[in-house]
Design a protein around this motif. Structure first.
Motif, short mmCIF file in Angstrom:
data_model
loop_
_atom_site.label_atom_id
_atom_site.label_comp_id
_atom_site.label_asym_id
_atom_site.label_seq_id
_atom_site.Cartn_x
_atom_site.Cartn_y
_atom_site.Cartn_z
N ILE A 93 -1.55 -10.30 -1.44
CA ILE A 93 -1.01 -11.63 -1.21
C ILE A 93 -0.21 -11.67 0.08
O ILE A 93 -0.23 -12.66 0.83
CB ILE A 93 -0.16 -12.08 -2.42
N THR A 141 -1.55 -14.22 3.02
CA THR A 141 -0.83 -15.48 3.30
C THR A 141 0.67 -15.32 3.50
O THR A 141 1.40 -16.31 3.47
CB THR A 141 -1.05 -16.50 2.16
N TYR A 166 2.73 -14.13 1.39
CA TYR A 166 3.30 -14.54 0.10
C TYR A 166 3.35 -16.06 -0.05
O TYR A 166 4.31 -16.62 -0.57
CB TYR A 166 4.69 -13.91 -0.11
N GLY A 167 2.29 -16.70 0.43
CA GLY A 167 2.15 -18.14 0.26
C GLY A 167 2.69 -18.97 1.39
O GLY A 167 2.57 -20.20 1.37
N THR A 171 -0.98 -20.56 4.09
CA THR A 171 -2.21 -20.73 3.31
C THR A 171 -3.26 -21.54 4.03
O THR A 171 -4.38 -21.67 3.54
CB THR A 171 -1.90 -21.40 1.95
N TYR A 197 -2.52 -19.14 -2.28
CA TYR A 197 -1.86 -17.84 -2.16
C TYR A 197 -2.83 -16.68 -1.96
O TYR A 197 -2.61 -15.84 -1.09
CB TYR A 197 -1.02 -17.56 -3.41
N PRO A 234 2.72 -18.91 -7.46
CA PRO A 234 1.99 -17.67 -7.26
C PRO A 234 1.58 -16.94 -8.52
O PRO A 234 0.87 -15.93 -8.45
CB PRO A 234 2.99 -16.82 -6.46
#
Length: 333
Positions: A116, A120, A122-123, A126, A180, A207
């Protein structure tokens, strides 16, 4: 035949044309409707929302002149302080879900967090491309990979129907990857799990589903619980590294074969299992050689690059060590 008949650098330019009015797109709609019992008019309306995105074509087209591959440059993008510290925080925040995913799917928490993180941050990154337009552009205006992206566009229509969403409501990378974990629509349908148990898959704002889905993806692709991923290799001066590397990314070299060819672990041990010999090249520096085991190969099913898989592995190791530090600090309190 493309509707405009205009070609630029071998690719169609359709800035003003509606995909739903094009003959190739209408044939596609008819096929998808027949295969999956869609109302063709519904798909017409959906596809009419798609726009041609020249930026997507530019980003996906390989450069005319390939740059020199550099493992150290690639590694530096993902093994930096920001990504490691953000990963440690992500682990602290979602420790319970990561522990549960690891127990259920047999994949270490640090590998889940690292994927992840590489995908990204961790988001945080994205993508902001409208997925419908990106996939339509690639499906109908990028011949080199049109077949793949028509499958993904079809999967997007199916996913939208299953989730009760407008196909135009999804956004992600220029290649159609979502949320994510950056799953393509077909991977969402095949591997995503409702890990928070709320009755829906949400890769956009939470997530938790991504944590379970990444673990499930790796498990389905053959992750071996408690088995090694990779370790540094030592080669003798007589080793024909190029021939061994050419055996491919899927592990096929038995430990005895590697040893007879002068390849061991860095400390001189025989390879722990059947492996691949991975070469990580950096111009002006010695090539790093690693033994990649089955779990290394499984990571390449997420992204078919040895650089990618090694970045995930090394980030995971940094996160694992950081987690140990966090636990020791907590134990002293």
């Amino acid at each position: 035949m493309f509707a405009t008949g205009l070609l630029l650098s071998g690719l169609p330019t359709l800035a003003n044309a509606s995909y739903a009015e094009r003959e190739d797109a209408r044939s596609f709609i008819a096929e998808v409707a027949a295969r999956h019992a869609f109302d063709p008019a519904e798909l017409d309306r959906a596809l009419a929302q798609a726009r041609h995105e020249p930026t997507v074509i530019r980003l996906i087209t390989p450069p005319t002149r390939k740059g020199v591959r550099s493992w150290q440059n690639y590694r530096a993008r993902f093994l930096d302080h920001t990504r490691i510290e953000a990963g440690r925080q992500f682990w602290r925040t979602h420790a319970g879900e990561l522990e549960r995913a690891s127990a259920q799917f047999g994949v270490p928490a640090e590998i889940i967090v690292a994927i992840i993180g590489v995908e990204t941050l961790y988001g945080r990154n994205t993508g902001n491309f409208e997925t419908l337009s990106a996939l339509a552009t690639l499906a109908f205006d990028y011949p080199p990979r049109a077949e793949l992206f028509r499958r993904e566009l079809e999967a997007l229509f199916l996913l939208a129907r299953e989730q009760g969403r407008d196909p135009a409501s999804y956004s992600g990378s220029f290649a159609g990857a979502l949320g994510y974990p950056q799953f393509l629509p077909s991977s969402v349908r095949a591997y995503a799990v409702d890990f928070d148990g709320n009755g829906r898959i949400d890769f956009d704002s939470d997530p938790i589903d991504a944590i379970g889905s990444v673990a499930n993806y790796l498990r389905v692709h053959g992750w071996q619980t408690d088995k090694p991923v990779a370790e540094r290799a030592r080669l003798s001066p007589q080793t024909d590294a190029a021939t061994l590397v050419a055996a491919g990314i899927e592990p096929s070299l038995e430990p005895g074969v590697l040893e007879r060819n002068g390849v061991t672990a860095l400390d001189g041990r025989t390879a722990a299992a059947t492996a691949t010999l991975v070469d990580l090249e950096t111009p002006g520096a010695d090539t790093e050689y690693w033994l990649g085991y089955r779990n290394f190969y499984v990571i390449t099913r997420y992204n078919r690059s040895s650089f990618y898989a090694m970045s995930v592995f090394e980030l995971a190791e940094a996160l694992r060590l950081g987690r140990l530090v966090d636990e020791m600090r907590a134990a002293r309190r």
